[in-house]
Design an enzyme around this catalytic site. Structure first.
Site, short mmCIF file in Angstrom:
data_model
loop_
_atom_site.label_atom_id
_atom_site.label_comp_id
_atom_site.label_asym_id
_atom_site.label_seq_id
_atom_site.Cartn_x
_atom_site.Cartn_y
_atom_site.Cartn_z
N GLY A 37 0.87 -1.18 0.00
CA GLY A 37 0.00 0.00 0.00
C GLY A 37 0.90 1.22 0.00
O GLY A 37 1.83 1.31 0.81
N ASN A 41 3.65 1.88 2.83
CA ASN A 41 5.05 1.77 2.41
C ASN A 41 5.83 3.04 2.75
O ASN A 41 6.97 2.99 3.20
CB ASN A 41 5.15 1.53 0.90
CG ASN A 41 4.54 0.21 0.46
OD1 ASN A 41 4.32 -0.67 1.28
ND2 ASN A 41 4.26 0.09 -0.83
N THR A 221 9.92 12.00 -10.22
CA THR A 221 10.75 10.79 -10.12
C THR A 221 10.81 10.14 -11.50
O THR A 221 9.78 9.96 -12.17
CB THR A 221 10.18 9.82 -9.07
OG1 THR A 221 8.82 9.51 -9.39
CG2 THR A 221 10.24 10.43 -7.68
N LEU A 222 12.03 9.77 -11.91
CA LEU A 222 12.26 9.32 -13.29
C LEU A 222 12.89 7.94 -13.35
O LEU A 222 13.54 7.59 -14.34
CB LEU A 222 13.17 10.35 -14.00
CG LEU A 222 12.67 11.80 -14.00
CD1 LEU A 222 13.77 12.74 -14.47
CD2 LEU A 222 11.43 11.93 -14.89
N GLY A 223 12.72 7.13 -12.31
CA GLY A 223 13.28 5.77 -12.31
C GLY A 223 14.79 5.81 -12.51
O GLY A 223 15.50 6.52 -11.79
N ALA A 250 7.45 -0.14 -5.11
CA ALA A 250 7.63 0.71 -3.92
C ALA A 250 8.87 1.60 -3.99
O ALA A 250 9.21 2.24 -2.99
CB ALA A 250 7.64 -0.10 -2.62
N ALA A 251 9.54 1.66 -5.14
CA ALA A 251 10.69 2.57 -5.24
C ALA A 251 10.23 4.02 -5.05
O ALA A 251 10.88 4.81 -4.35
CB ALA A 251 11.39 2.40 -6.58
N GLY A 252 9.10 4.37 -5.64
CA GLY A 252 8.56 5.72 -5.47
C GLY A 252 8.14 5.98 -4.03
O GLY A 252 8.33 7.09 -3.50
N ASP A 253 7.60 4.95 -3.39
CA ASP A 253 7.19 5.11 -1.98
C ASP A 253 8.42 5.28 -1.09
O ASP A 253 8.43 6.09 -0.15
CB ASP A 253 6.42 3.87 -1.51
CG ASP A 253 5.20 3.61 -2.37
OD1 ASP A 253 4.67 4.57 -2.95
OD2 ASP A 253 4.79 2.44 -2.48
N SER A 292 11.40 -4.60 0.91
CA SER A 292 12.54 -4.05 0.14
C SER A 292 13.04 -2.72 0.68
O SER A 292 14.10 -2.24 0.27
CB SER A 292 12.10 -3.84 -1.31
OG SER A 292 11.26 -2.70 -1.43
O1 RIB Z 1 3.75 1.57 -4.81
C1 RIB Z 1 3.64 0.18 -4.60
C2 RIB Z 1 2.35 -0.13 -3.95
O2 RIB Z 1 1.29 0.19 -4.82
C3 RIB Z 1 2.15 -1.59 -3.62
O3 RIB Z 1 2.63 -1.94 -2.35
C4 RIB Z 1 0.65 -1.79 -3.80
O4 RIB Z 1 -0.02 -2.11 -2.64
C5 RIB Z 1 0.14 -0.49 -4.41
O5 RIB Z 1 -0.49 0.30 -3.49
#
Ligand code: RIB
Length: 307
Positions: A37, A41, A221-223, A250-253, A292
């Site tokens: 989520g 995250n 964010t551009l990966g 979840a890299a962006g998170d 991660s």
């Molecule tokens: O950004 C990754 C997240 O997007 C995942 O963990 C998934 O639950 C979605 O919300």
């Protein structure tokens, strides 16, 4: 203190040889289940990096609800404002990851869609006192708008996922979209080059004389291309760290949670963004969302290695 208002999803993750096209069935590998989520995250990312994080959100009344609350609490997130929702499933995400580490995600929001403005008002003291309030778009706009109104610190809005018809919160100090979300917000095609990204981002700060000011500063964010900062009319490109990604989920998170920590510690935006890039890079070297996310020592180690 960092307040995160947002979603909690139990992620069901399958490796796939390639992402299916409509009508296609793809045989994947063994399924794995992780806490995820975007909101959860980001809160866990902040806590792992040494931030004091508190969460405002909703789970259902199923087994996944306990999994999600326990996972956040075990990582040091204050879960006082996570509410249970009777007769409702906890959010779930179905995630496919290809051999290049790229994902495709379907979210079933469940209890996340029941988060209300009143829930955020009930967390008013927390939001008032937070140095940074972090928002995303997996909960209703009304909840985000109330949280932004009540926030006494920096409002960091991550407009993810790009939801058609979503309305931005009334106050945003820092807007953190990716390329796709930037295109959705500006009504342009997905920008490719850094110059195209900069031009699109300017539309959100009013610096182009176009759509008017939507955010104080923008961080795109551009990966693998890093991030583009736009602050006070000045653009700065921060390159990505060189790592071998296995799963970019979840890299962006990770970036948003780390950025919130760095800003709460008083770092200037360019320094904070570079630190957050390092946290995001670490997160791509491991599978899953919350499993991660980087620890502070790993971020410092990558920064000292890369100079
Ligand atoms: O950004 C990754 C997240 O997007 C995942 O963990 C998934 O639950 C979605 O919300």
């Amino acid at each position: 203190m960092i307040a995160v208002v947002g979603s909690l999803n139990l992620d069901l993750v399958t490796p796939v040889p390639h992402h299916p096209v409509p009508g296609e069935t793809v045989l994947g590998g063994d399924i794995a289940s992780h806490p995820g989520g975007k909101g959860a995250n980001q809160a866990v990312a902040a806590a792992r990096l040494g931030g004091r994080a508190a969460f405002v959100g909703r789970v259902g009344d199923d087994e996944a609800a306990d999994v999600m609350i326990d996972a956040a609490r075990e990582q040091g997130v204050d879960t006082t404002h996570i509410l249970r929702t009777p007769g409702t499933p906890t959010g779930r995400a179905l995630i496919a990851v290809n051999p290049e580490g790229e994902n495709s995600i379907i979210v079933s929001p469940g209890a996340n869609s029941r988060l209300t403005a009143e829930d955020c008002a009930a967390a008013g003291d927390l939001l008032r006192d937070a140095q940074v309030t972090v928002l995303q778009q997996e909960v209703p706009d009304e909840a985000n708008h109330e949280a932004a109104r009540r926030s006494g610190g920096i409002v960091l809005h991550n407009p993810a996922p790009a939801v058609e018809g979503a309305e931005l919160p009334p106050r945003i100090d820092l807007l953190v979209p990716n390329r796709t979300e930037l295109a959705a917000l500006t009504g342009t095609s997905v920008p490719g080059t850094i110059d195209e990204v900069t031009a699109a981002a300017r539309k959100l700060t009013g610096a182009s004389g176009g759509a008017g000011e939507r955010a104080g500063a923008v961080v795109v964010t551009l990966g693998g291309d890093g991030v583009l900062l736009l602050e006070g009319g000045a653009a700065l490109h921060v390159p990505a760290f060189r790592v071998r990604p296995v799963d970019t989920t979840a890299a962006g998170d990770s970036f948003c949670g780390a950025l919130a920590v760095a800003l709460a510690e008083g770092r200037a935006l360019p320094d904070a963004a570079r630190w957050a890039c390092a946290a995001a890079a670490v997160s791509t070297t491991r599978a899953g969302a919350q499993p991660s996310l980087a620890h502070r020592a790993e971020v410092e180690e990558l920064l000292s290695r890369e100079g």
